[in-house]
Write a protein that holds these residues in place. Sequence first.
Motif, short mmCIF file in Angstrom:
data_model
loop_
_atom_site.label_atom_id
_atom_site.label_comp_id
_atom_site.label_asym_id
_atom_site.label_seq_id
_atom_site.Cartn_x
_atom_site.Cartn_y
_atom_site.Cartn_z
N ASP A 1 44.17 73.94 -18.53
CA ASP A 1 44.28 73.57 -19.94
C ASP A 1 43.22 74.26 -20.78
OD1 ASP A 1 46.17 71.89 -18.89
OD2 ASP A 1 45.17 70.02 -19.45
N TYR A 2 42.09 74.56 -20.18
CA TYR A 2 40.97 75.16 -20.91
C TYR A 2 40.61 76.55 -20.37
CZ TYR A 2 40.24 70.66 -23.17
OH TYR A 2 40.41 69.52 -23.92
N GLY A 3 41.43 77.07 -19.48
CA GLY A 3 41.16 78.39 -18.93
C GLY A 3 39.90 78.44 -18.09
N VAL B 1 32.05 69.64 -2.38
CA VAL B 1 31.30 68.79 -3.31
C VAL B 1 30.63 69.64 -4.39
CG1 VAL B 1 29.35 67.21 -3.53
CG2 VAL B 1 30.97 66.93 -1.64
N LEU B 2 30.02 70.74 -3.98
CA LEU B 2 29.39 71.63 -4.96
C LEU B 2 30.41 72.21 -5.93
CD1 LEU B 2 26.86 73.53 -2.67
CD2 LEU B 2 26.29 71.99 -4.54
N THR B 3 31.57 72.53 -5.42
CA THR B 3 32.64 73.06 -6.28
C THR B 3 33.07 72.02 -7.30
OG1 THR B 3 33.44 74.54 -4.54
CG2 THR B 3 34.97 74.01 -6.31
N LEU B 4 33.21 70.78 -6.87
CA LEU B 4 33.62 69.71 -7.78
C LEU B 4 32.60 69.53 -8.90
CD1 LEU B 4 34.90 67.04 -5.24
CD2 LEU B 4 36.30 68.32 -6.87
N TYR B 5 31.33 69.57 -8.59
CA TYR B 5 30.31 69.40 -9.62
C TYR B 5 30.24 70.62 -10.54
CZ TYR B 5 28.54 64.91 -8.18
OH TYR B 5 28.42 63.56 -7.92
N THR B 6 30.51 71.78 -9.99
CA THR B 6 30.57 72.98 -10.84
C THR B 6 31.73 72.89 -11.81
OG1 THR B 6 29.62 74.31 -9.05
CG2 THR B 6 30.73 75.49 -10.82
N ILE B 7 32.87 72.42 -11.33
CA ILE B 7 34.03 72.24 -12.20
C ILE B 7 33.72 71.22 -13.29
CG2 ILE B 7 36.39 71.32 -12.28
CD1 ILE B 7 36.79 72.56 -9.46
N LYS B 8 33.10 70.13 -12.92
CA LYS B 8 32.76 69.10 -13.90
C LYS B 8 31.86 69.68 -15.00
CE LYS B 8 30.38 64.67 -14.44
NZ LYS B 8 29.63 63.59 -13.78
N ASP B 9 30.87 70.44 -14.59
CA ASP B 9 29.94 71.05 -15.54
C ASP B 9 30.67 71.99 -16.50
OD1 ASP B 9 27.16 71.58 -16.39
OD2 ASP B 9 27.57 73.59 -15.64
N LYS B 10 31.53 72.82 -15.96
CA LYS B 10 32.24 73.81 -16.78
C LYS B 10 33.30 73.15 -17.65
CE LYS B 10 32.80 77.93 -15.16
NZ LYS B 10 33.19 79.14 -14.39
N MET B 11 33.96 72.13 -17.13
CA MET B 11 34.98 71.44 -17.92
C MET B 11 34.34 70.66 -19.07
SD MET B 11 38.15 71.97 -17.14
CE MET B 11 39.05 70.50 -17.66
N TYR B 12 33.18 70.09 -18.83
CA TYR B 12 32.49 69.40 -19.92
C TYR B 12 32.22 70.37 -21.07
CZ TYR B 12 28.92 66.80 -22.50
OH TYR B 12 28.22 66.17 -23.51
N MET C 1 36.13 63.84 -11.15
CA MET C 1 36.04 65.27 -10.85
C MET C 1 37.38 65.87 -10.41
SD MET C 1 32.20 65.70 -9.28
CE MET C 1 32.37 64.45 -8.00
N TYR C 2 38.14 65.12 -9.61
CA TYR C 2 39.44 65.64 -9.20
C TYR C 2 40.43 65.64 -10.38
CZ TYR C 2 38.36 66.08 -4.25
OH TYR C 2 37.82 66.49 -3.04
N THR C 3 40.25 64.71 -11.32
CA THR C 3 41.07 64.72 -12.54
C THR C 3 40.74 65.96 -13.37
OG1 THR C 3 41.20 62.31 -12.61
CG2 THR C 3 41.64 63.47 -14.66
N LEU C 4 39.47 66.26 -13.52
CA LEU C 4 39.07 67.47 -14.26
C LEU C 4 39.62 68.72 -13.58
CD1 LEU C 4 35.35 66.50 -14.99
CD2 LEU C 4 37.19 66.67 -16.67
N GLN C 5 39.60 68.74 -12.27
CA GLN C 5 40.11 69.89 -11.54
C GLN C 5 41.59 70.14 -11.87
OE1 GLN C 5 40.61 69.64 -7.16
NE2 GLN C 5 39.24 71.40 -7.05
N LEU C 6 42.35 69.07 -12.03
CA LEU C 6 43.77 69.20 -12.35
C LEU C 6 44.01 69.85 -13.71
CD1 LEU C 6 45.33 65.81 -11.15
CD2 LEU C 6 45.56 68.06 -10.09
N HIS C 7 43.01 69.75 -14.60
CA HIS C 7 43.20 70.23 -15.98
C HIS C 7 42.41 71.49 -16.28
CE1 HIS C 7 45.55 66.80 -17.56
NE2 HIS C 7 44.92 66.12 -16.60
N MET C 8 41.98 72.19 -15.25
CA MET C 8 41.23 73.43 -15.48
C MET C 8 42.04 74.45 -16.27
SD MET C 8 39.39 73.82 -11.74
CE MET C 8 38.66 75.44 -12.11
#
Length: 369
Positions: free
Chosen positions: A103-105, A145-156, A94-101
């Motif tokens: 990249d996908y806007g 924690v909720l923010t991390l899971y939201t980011i994961k969902d949106k990045m997927y 999740m923190y890796t995905l956060q770093l690449h937000m």
Amino acid sequence: MKIKRFAALLLAGVLCTTAFTGCALNKNETVATLGDQEIKLGVANFMCRYQQARLEDAYKSYFGDEVWSKDLYGDGSTLEDTTKSQLMKSLQEMYTLQLHMDDYGVTISDDEKQSITDAATAFMDANSKDALEEMGATQDIVEEVLTLYTIKDKMYDAIVADVDTDISDDEANMRAYSMLKIPTDGTYDSSYQYTEYTDDQKAELTQKAQDVAAAIEQPSDLESVAEQYGFSVSTGTYDSDDSNLDSDVKTAMDGLKEGEISDLITTDKALYIVRIDSDHDEEATQKNREDILKDRKDTLYNDTLSKWEEDAEWKVKDKVVAKIKFTNSLTQQTESTETEEPSQGDTAGTEATTESGASETIDGTESAN
């Protein structure tokens, strides 16, 4: 993409605790690093203790009160350590995905931030002070924690947006079959203890299977003849790429037309007789089409994530992780106060359900249910 709704509580019910004497953790201590970013112990602790609460009752019902200290998988690790290791891997993801937000806007909108705050507040209000302290829960940590899971969902969703959705009819098609399978290697008794068959037992089973095959005059006789000899027939569906069927069995099935039945098929571990009931099972084919698309998306997502994880140095401080303890029990009670219909596949956990129907559950290990 906007968040459609959040579950009102993190758990299916509020936490129940007794008086605890556990030592407080330094929530700001660094438990891991991702490059220059420091991951806080408070976040890792809350995710681990949440997972404990979510799974504890089910695990204990099967494995007893000391389940967290047991080596359930025979790999030398306790269930507690295995759970913590899995959750640390989830944090890396999740923190890796956060770093690449960027990249996908991908961003978190003001409405989404408010939904996160509201869900965290509901959780804090619904649980006792003792339970919150035992979980290490604070408003900021729950929101993180909720923010991390939201980011994961949106990045997927962002990563898989351009996946190839063209699935041919031949690739998706599922054929329906009926199967008589007679294992010849061994059997399990009522206590789930496995015993290998003797050569005489194998010979007896082979003769019975041959008798069944000889007694079948029409394909429709399969069920009745099998029953006469004390066997049962199962049904299923398969596609052209099915890897679960024995290769010899699949080859035989591929050579059958709808309504046809095979001769006795002999493999190293079992004897089979199969019948093709339909060349095209519409419901199974539609489900298979969805599964193929999901597999393509998951493959693209996992490949992308793996490359990012290889490029970013992730270091876990094992001595700090060891400070997270499952010694004190956390249990779930009462039903959720969520008023909306649960999403498909809903489990006890925090969900951030998007307009596309995707959902995320705070989860790191498989449920025991």
